[in-house]
Design a protein around this motif. Structure first.
Motif, PDB file in Angstrom:
ATOM      1  N   SER B 121       0.825  -1.207   0.000  1.00  0.00           N
ATOM      2  CA  SER B 121       0.000   0.000   0.000  1.00  0.00           C
ATOM      3  C   SER B 121       0.859   1.258   0.000  1.00  0.00           C
ATOM      4  N   THR B 122       2.035   1.209   0.630  1.00  0.00           N
ATOM      5  CA  THR B 122       2.905   2.385   0.637  1.00  0.00           C
ATOM      6  C   THR B 122       3.421   2.700  -0.765  1.00  0.00           C
ATOM      7  N   ILE B 123       3.897   1.691  -1.457  1.00  0.00           N
ATOM      8  CA  ILE B 123       4.456   1.964  -2.792  1.00  0.00           C
ATOM      9  C   ILE B 123       3.335   2.377  -3.750  1.00  0.00           C
ATOM     10  N   LEU B 124       2.155   1.777  -3.611  1.00  0.00           N
ATOM     11  CA  LEU B 124       1.043   2.189  -4.471  1.00  0.00           C
ATOM     12  C   LEU B 124       0.676   3.644  -4.208  1.00  0.00           C
ATOM     13  N   LYS B 125       0.684   4.034  -2.931  1.00  0.00           N
ATOM     14  CA  LYS B 125       0.347   5.410  -2.586  1.00  0.00           C
ATOM     15  C   LYS B 125       1.270   6.378  -3.324  1.00  0.00           C
ATOM     16  N   ILE B 126       2.555   6.071  -3.323  1.00  0.00           N
ATOM     17  CA  ILE B 126       3.510   6.968  -3.959  1.00  0.00           C
ATOM     18  C   ILE B 126       3.346   6.962  -5.477  1.00  0.00           C
ATOM     19  N   LEU B 127       3.154   5.781  -6.046  1.00  0.00           N
ATOM     20  CA  LEU B 127       3.050   5.703  -7.508  1.00  0.00           C
ATOM     21  C   LEU B 127       1.790   6.390  -8.010  1.00  0.00           C
ATOM     22  N   VAL B 128       0.725   6.327  -7.220  1.00  0.00           N
ATOM     23  CA  VAL B 128      -0.541   6.908  -7.644  1.00  0.00           C
ATOM     24  C   VAL B 128      -0.532   8.421  -7.462  1.00  0.00           C
ATOM     25  N   SER B 129       0.186   8.890  -6.431  1.00  0.00           N
ATOM     26  CA  SER B 129       0.122  10.319  -6.108  1.00  0.00           C
ATOM     27  C   SER B 129       0.938  11.157  -7.083  1.00  0.00           C
ATOM     28  N   GLY B 130       1.550  10.520  -8.070  1.00  0.00           N
ATOM     29  CA  GLY B 130       2.400  11.248  -9.003  1.00  0.00           C
ATOM     30  C   GLY B 130       1.723  12.423  -9.696  1.00  0.00           C
ATOM     31  N   GLY B 131       0.416  12.435  -9.744  1.00  0.00           N
ATOM     32  CA  GLY B 131      -0.291  13.537 -10.394  1.00  0.00           C
ATOM     33  C   GLY B 131      -0.426  13.296 -11.888  1.00  0.00           C
ATOM     34  N   GLY B 132      -0.515  14.353 -12.668  1.00  0.00           N
ATOM     35  CA  GLY B 132      -0.781  14.220 -14.106  1.00  0.00           C
ATOM     36  C   GLY B 132      -2.242  14.536 -14.359  1.00  0.00           C
ATOM     37  N   LYS B 133      -2.582  14.671 -15.646  1.00  0.00           N
ATOM     38  CA  LYS B 133      -3.944  15.143 -15.945  1.00  0.00           C
ATOM     39  C   LYS B 133      -5.010  14.077 -15.742  1.00  0.00           C
ATOM     40  N   SER B 134      -4.667  12.800 -16.093  1.00  0.00           N
ATOM     41  CA  SER B 134      -5.706  11.785 -15.907  1.00  0.00           C
ATOM     42  C   SER B 134      -5.348  10.899 -14.722  1.00  0.00           C
ATOM     43  N   ARG B 135      -6.350  10.204 -14.210  1.00  0.00           N
ATOM     44  CA  ARG B 135      -6.131   9.381 -13.019  1.00  0.00           C
ATOM     45  C   ARG B 135      -5.237   8.185 -13.343  1.00  0.00           C
ATOM     46  N   THR B 136      -4.523   7.717 -12.323  1.00  0.00           N
ATOM     47  CA  THR B 136      -3.574   6.626 -12.508  1.00  0.00           C
ATOM     48  C   THR B 136      -4.301   5.283 -12.575  1.00  0.00           C
ATOM     49  N   GLY B 137      -3.950   4.488 -13.569  1.00  0.00           N
ATOM     50  CA  GLY B 137      -4.504   3.145 -13.666  1.00  0.00           C
ATOM     51  C   GLY B 137      -3.553   2.129 -13.048  1.00  0.00           C
ATOM     52  N   VAL B 138      -4.111   1.210 -12.284  1.00  0.00           N
ATOM     53  CA  VAL B 138      -3.317   0.146 -11.674  1.00  0.00           C
ATOM     54  C   VAL B 138      -3.891  -1.182 -12.158  1.00  0.00           C
TER      55      VAL B 138
END
Lengths: 452, 452
Positions: B121-138
């Protein structure tokens, strides 16, 4: 990391022989011995073959058996319920009831956590995620323990600062809460009020009157009260006593005790036990909306459970030996020795700091830190700017470079604009602490001269 | 909670005498004994007085001393560095190097965690929080372990499903990854590809060829690879072997090993040790961008450190007794006994399920679960709808009510529309497992008759 960057790869000789980490409340790392009884019970739970050993006292065995019987497969190696082992939650509830002179506590309202930090960040996550049109405001004291600002930022909530009154021993003044909440309402929706009592980094212990005022304010403003009470055993000033928010809430009558939402936190890491590494803690929640409670359980279950060894450690803290039990005397002696030492060191630190020109230190009524104000010359501010550092960071870096003493600049906790502080633990053993204080004094005087 | 709701306050007599919790991978709760050596080292670390006891073997003492020497104040009660105790990270790196036939591992890339869940969950939190215009897909497999969907939802990211191929022993097909990523690109920015190998709940063990294909795909699509390898010791089929993503990545050459970002996870909770309660785990990260690494350290430091007792448990897992050491034989015997038993039960479960009309079960190549497909009559679907339940939830509730056996419906993991499954652990002792399987069989046949 800063320490590391400083000391690795520089190769030059330092004017000290040892780094003293007075930057973190890590008692055992500073030489404090674990409480024997606690570790005996933990060892018995870890390796139940020892239950047959004559070297362990019966009362420790009794507690170990009780904990193991409540664990799946009688083992610390099984998952517990996400909320924590049942009998440990019962022991926590009984402890709170005793502590609060009979105010009842319900095991269903107790959640065992991975240290207090985990409980605080989990409940904040739920409170903030409530939605609504404007962002959630979370009120925190300044100075604060940086967990709060970090979690608020992670959650994209709004940090609403209320300032503690340094002129008045860092007391919380309810008028300042009013000012802060009114101003915050312009740009967010204040929902949570965080209190740290005894204070970190201030060491302030709140009076009963102050707590009543805070509760009344939370009731008026419909704020969720979050009471960080991890230093509840660490009160040193003879004039101060720890009052739990829960107890005061109940004593204020049903209008308050039926309505004000409260979460309070405790931990195995502080007090007299200093068991930081086990990451044990609990949270008690009062008047939590059933829907929020449902979310909480769901969120906790994703992470399965808090470490069961930390839960066991928490159990010993809330269920220590009682008079008549075999281990009582030794336990009591060890506990009083740690707390007595801390009280001595609190006074010593206050007294010595206040003898240094350009340092002012409020009484260390509780917790385990000094947070003295340092009056530093304007030239320092310029020198710090040249190094792209906050002035107190510059001061702390110089202190570290010249003495090996590691403390945390006030800017890490927040402070009124134009004031400077640092936080230092009082955890080194008495003689070492004396040396530390003397070194800080000498450094400070030289520093003032250099930048006069 | 469901179990509780079922059994509390209903007062009616149940047609069984015992609830069998085959719903969660909690080995010791099902009677598996802890590995003696592991618990001896843990007890020595917990209560160092035992280092003088003749009842503990020298090799256990040696390891305990080594761990304690690396702890602040020589105590498990001190905080460790947020990344974990140094010498334990070194032992993890040495273990990975041995496991991967010499592919080097750097202790700086190892992070000790609070179980694997915390790392994921920690690594996902960081990878997802990267920002950008569209939402992050996992991207996650379906069926998946529900930690993934829960964390993705907490983080407000987009869950991108790729389906494992049930017809082909739940293998991962890279064409399906291509389909999923192409479709996802319409509405999000796919950044992360999660793999569970050996699979939970599927029990599938990926072939080397499959892993190569996945790595090539991740390289093409610039996806961060997240390899959940907590079942790496749990491989039973003689035709299967565990290949780590790290090893295959390095064997594919520098174009891959210098570019593909990978985080892989291990845990004390599974394997042959089953130490779930200690919440020990580690994560190894490869090619992590320095900025992301900085964020990771910052995020971890807010929570101070993973439980040090869990770190110690992880150390024993990666640094077990070797031939020639006093404890080697017993350790080896205990380990092989657990794994041998699991292999027997994996085969038993597959064979028995496949004898039941209306159940189809793929081989349990690894991990510790069966995830059989159940073919249930249309009438069941209607009956379930009447109870506002998914059909497989309805089936599992009936199973629980009638037999006391608790399993998890496939809908909790995800499954292709119109197919139904449940997940059952193979952790009960052999004789009990036989009874369980027989009871499921009888229940299933009756169920089919009732709703035919």
């Amino acid at each position: 990391m800063t320490l590391r960057a400083l000391f690795l790869g520089q190769g030059i000789k330092k004017p000290f022989t040892e780094v003293i980490r007075a930057n973190i409340g890590d008692a055992q790392a500073m030489g404090q011995q674990p409480i024997t009884f606690l570790r005996q019970v933990m060892a018995l739970c870890t390796y139940p073959n020892l239950l047959d050993s004559p070297s362990f006292p019966e009362d420790a065995k009794k507690r170990a058996r009780r904990i193991l019987q409540a664990c799946g497969g009688n083992s610390l190696g099984s998952y517990s319920a996400s909320q924590g082992v049942n009998c440990i939650r019962e022991d926590v509830a009984a402890y709170i009831t005793r502590r609060d002179g009979g105010v009842p506590a319900d095991p269903d309202n107790i959640y065992l956590t991975t240290g207090a930090s985990d409980g605080i960040s989990t409940i904040l996550k739920i409170l903030v995620s409530g939605g609504g049109k404007s962002r959630t405001g979370v009120m925190i004291p300044i100075p604060q323990y940086p967990l709060y600002s970090a979690v608020i930022s992670e959650l994209d909530a709004i940090q609403v600062n209320y300032y503690l009154d340094e002129e008045n021993c860092w007391a919380l003044n309810v008028n300042e809460l009013r000012r802060a909440v009114q101003e915050a309402k312009d740009h967010c929706d204040p929902k949570v009020l965080c209190i740290i009592n005894p204070g970190n980094p201030t060491g302030q212990v709140q009076s009963r009157k102050c707590i009543e005022d805070v509760i009344h304010f939370a009731w008026e403003e419909k704020l969720f009260l979050l009471a960080d009470e991890v230093y509840q055993d660490n009160v040193y000033s003879p004039d101060c006593r720890f009052h739990s928010f829960k107890k005061v809430l109940y004593e204020m009558g049903p209008e308050y005790s039926n309505n004000v939402e409260l979460a309070s936190f405790h931990s195995t890491s502080k007090g007299y036990m200093g068991e930081c590494g086990y990451r044990g803690g609990y949270m008690e929640v009062i008047n939590l909306h059933p829907e929020i409670k449902g979310q909480l359980v769901k969120l906790l279950s994703v992470r399965l459970c808090p470490p069961v060894s930390g839960q066991a450690a928490m159990d010993i803290v809330v269920n220590p030996p009682v008079p008549g039990e075999e281990s009582f005397e030794q336990f009591h002696r060890e506990k009083e020795s740690v707390l007595g030492n801390l009280a001595t060191k609190a006074k010593l630190t206050e007294d010595l700091f206040n003898k240094v020109p350009g340092i002012h230190c409020n009484p260390l009524q509780g917790a385990m830190y000094a947070f003295p104000r340092i009056f530093i010359p304007t030239k320092t501010v310029e020198a710090a700017q040249a190094h792209k550092m906050a002035p107190d960071m510059f001061y702390c870096m110089k202190l570290l470079e010249e003495t090996g003493i590691c403390v945390v600049p006030g800017s890490g906790f927040g402070q009124r604009e134009g004031t400077y502080h640092f936080r230092m633990t009082i955890l080194p053993p008495v003689e070492k602490l004396k040396t530390v204080l003397q070194k800080v004094k000498d450094f400070h005087i030289k520093f003032l001269e250099k930048y006069a």
